[in-house]
Motif scaffolding. Structure first.
Motif, PDB file in Angstrom:
ATOM      1  N   THR A  56      34.270  39.096  40.262  1.00 26.25           N
ATOM      2  CA  THR A  56      34.998  39.807  41.323  1.00 26.25           C
ATOM      3  C   THR A  56      36.495  39.924  41.043  1.00 26.25           C
ATOM      4  O   THR A  56      37.124  40.887  41.486  1.00 26.25           O
ATOM      5  N   LEU A  57      37.090  38.961  40.340  1.00 25.58           N
ATOM      6  CA  LEU A  57      38.520  38.985  40.055  1.00 25.58           C
ATOM      7  C   LEU A  57      38.737  39.525  38.651  1.00 25.58           C
ATOM      8  O   LEU A  57      38.319  38.913  37.673  1.00 25.58           O
ATOM      9  N   PRO A 104      34.645  44.839  41.554  1.00 25.77           N
ATOM     10  CA  PRO A 104      33.549  45.791  41.713  1.00 25.77           C
ATOM     11  C   PRO A 104      33.909  46.962  42.629  1.00 25.77           C
ATOM     12  O   PRO A 104      33.504  48.101  42.368  1.00 25.77           O
ATOM     13  N   ARG A 105      34.675  46.698  43.672  1.00 27.63           N
ATOM     14  CA  ARG A 105      35.086  47.791  44.557  1.00 27.63           C
ATOM     15  C   ARG A 105      35.985  48.769  43.810  1.00 27.63           C
ATOM     16  O   ARG A 105      35.852  49.993  43.962  1.00 27.63           O
ATOM     17  N   MET A 106      36.898  48.251  42.978  1.00 28.37           N
ATOM     18  CA  MET A 106      37.762  49.122  42.202  1.00 28.37           C
ATOM     19  C   MET A 106      36.947  49.907  41.168  1.00 28.37           C
ATOM     20  O   MET A 106      37.196  51.104  40.943  1.00 28.37           O
ATOM     21  N   GLY A 126      31.825  29.879  34.573  1.00 37.92           N
ATOM     22  CA  GLY A 126      32.156  28.983  35.676  1.00 37.92           C
ATOM     23  C   GLY A 126      33.153  29.560  36.655  1.00 37.92           C
ATOM     24  O   GLY A 126      33.589  28.861  37.574  1.00 37.92           O
ATOM     25  N   THR A 127      33.538  30.807  36.470  1.00 38.76           N
ATOM     26  CA  THR A 127      34.486  31.478  37.360  1.00 38.76           C
ATOM     27  C   THR A 127      33.952  32.875  37.675  1.00 38.76           C
ATOM     28  O   THR A 127      32.960  33.318  37.121  1.00 38.76           O
ATOM     29  N   ARG A 128      34.670  33.573  38.552  1.00 44.63           N
ATOM     30  CA  ARG A 128      34.354  34.979  38.834  1.00 44.63           C
ATOM     31  C   ARG A 128      35.361  35.897  38.146  1.00 44.63           C
ATOM     32  O   ARG A 128      35.548  37.035  38.555  1.00 44.63           O
ATOM     33  N   LYS A 129      35.983  35.425  37.072  1.00 47.06           N
ATOM     34  CA  LYS A 129      37.016  36.194  36.386  1.00 47.06           C
ATOM     35  C   LYS A 129      36.427  37.074  35.288  1.00 47.06           C
ATOM     36  O   LYS A 129      35.550  36.646  34.527  1.00 47.06           O
ATOM     37  N   LEU A 130      36.973  38.291  35.197  1.00 47.12           N
ATOM     38  CA  LEU A 130      36.642  39.208  34.125  1.00 47.12           C
ATOM     39  C   LEU A 130      37.936  39.781  33.570  1.00 47.12           C
ATOM     40  O   LEU A 130      38.765  40.298  34.320  1.00 47.12           O
ATOM     41  N   LEU A 171      27.944  49.667  34.616  1.00 42.09           N
ATOM     42  CA  LEU A 171      27.496  48.351  34.148  1.00 42.09           C
ATOM     43  C   LEU A 171      28.161  47.223  34.928  1.00 42.09           C
ATOM     44  O   LEU A 171      27.515  46.219  35.285  1.00 42.09           O
ATOM     45  N   LEU A 172      29.457  47.370  35.220  1.00 39.32           N
ATOM     46  CA  LEU A 172      30.180  46.302  35.913  1.00 39.32           C
ATOM     47  C   LEU A 172      29.754  46.146  37.363  1.00 39.32           C
ATOM     48  O   LEU A 172      29.923  45.063  37.951  1.00 39.32           O
TER      49      LEU A 172
END
Length: 302
Positions: free
Chosen positions: A209-210, A223-225, A168-172, A202-203
């Protein structure tokens, strides 16, 4: 590509005081700063009703007390471990004893390519004795009263490394796989560069995103990192191959050439990073070693 990534070395925190990361996530920083741990190991508490703790951190009474205080009486039902380097896992036994929580991790992290007497940080290699109550691998979901976490196996920094996503979030929760303050050490035999590059790739195809890493501040564009890490590793590997072709045939000689102006405190980390790349170059058939690859190997191009 330039040799240096744009690292984020600023971080607002106070030891023992939880910081709100949004979506029912709080971060505590253990007081174990160092050249491999930055300001300290990040411990995350996830949930509003029942809690999951991600990376209990080092064995430290003050940090354990801070975790229990941050729980504010809410039950801690699960202890999740990104990987079993001691700065992430040593605190789990005391936290489990205090809470009765279920431990979750990859487990069985027995390296097939030899063992190290010590890890890059100077302590023991991954805890081979750690046996989680619940084995987690890619796709395994762990649920609490008001949260669901999914595991992703991301070997490379360590063979048992996991990232976790919060439904439910964009947290990893990226552990030591991707951090903002520095690159991850990938040192044989506990680390394997081929695995690390595949795990970064893979990521790139995932929606999170966060990133909330195991050390240092949050990463707003994960993803940019990850892509920057991947490109940096490829650039570094080409620089190392070029050094070997130019006659720099030892790890120390390559470090002196490729890491010019490096803080002497980081010489060991740089040597281990070069070792990881050299092993990958050997696997690719581009470099030969005079024996089993090590920090003392003599290297030659093929």
């Amino acid at each position: 590509m330039p040799s240096d990534l744009a690292f984020k070395t600023s971080m607002e925190f106070r030891y023992g005081v939880p910081a709100d990361m949004g979506n029912g996530v709080a971060r505590l920083v253990a007081d174990n700063p160092g050249p491999f741990t930055f300001k300290g190991t990040n411990t995350y508490l996830v949930g509003e009703k029942s809690l999951a703790v991600i990376d209990p951190g080092p064995e430290d009474a003050a940090h354990l007390a801070a975790i229990l205080a941050a729980a504010r009486g809410r039950p801690i039902t699960h202890i999740l471990v990104t990987h079993t380097h001691r700065d992430h896992v040593d605190g789990y036994a005391a936290l489990k004893a205090a809470t009765g929580a279920v431990t979750v991790g990859y487990g069985g992290a027995k390296p097939s390519r030899g063992t190290l007497a010590s890890s890059p940080s100077g302590t023991e290699f991954v805890d081979l004795e750690f046996t989680p109550d619940l084995h987690a691998e890619t796709g395994i979901r762990i649920t609490g009263e008001d949260w669901e976490i999914e595991a992703i196996h991301t070997p490379g920094h360590a063979p048992d490394h996991l990232c976790f996503t919060l439904a439910g979030t964009r947290k990893l929760f990226s552990g030591d796989h991707v951090m903002a303050w520095n690159t991850s050490v990938v040192a044989p035999p506990e680390g394997r560069m081929a695995d690390y590059l595949a795990s970064l790739q893979l990521l790139l195809d995932r929606p999170e995103t966060l990133y909330l890493p195991g050390h240092g501040g949050r990463i707003e564009d994960g993803p940019r990192m990850s892509k920057a890490y991947l490109l940096h590793r490829r650039w570094r590997e080409q620089a190392i191959l070029g050094a070997i072709k130019a006659g720099h045939d030892t790890i120390d000689a390559i470090v002196a050439l490729v890491y010019q102006g490096l803080d002497p405190k980081l010489d060991k980390a740089a040597a281990l990073a070069v070792l990881g790349h050299v092993e990958h170059l050997i696997e690719r058939g581009l470099v030969a070693s005079d024996g089993a690859v090590s920090l003392r190997s003599r290297l030659s191009p093929l």
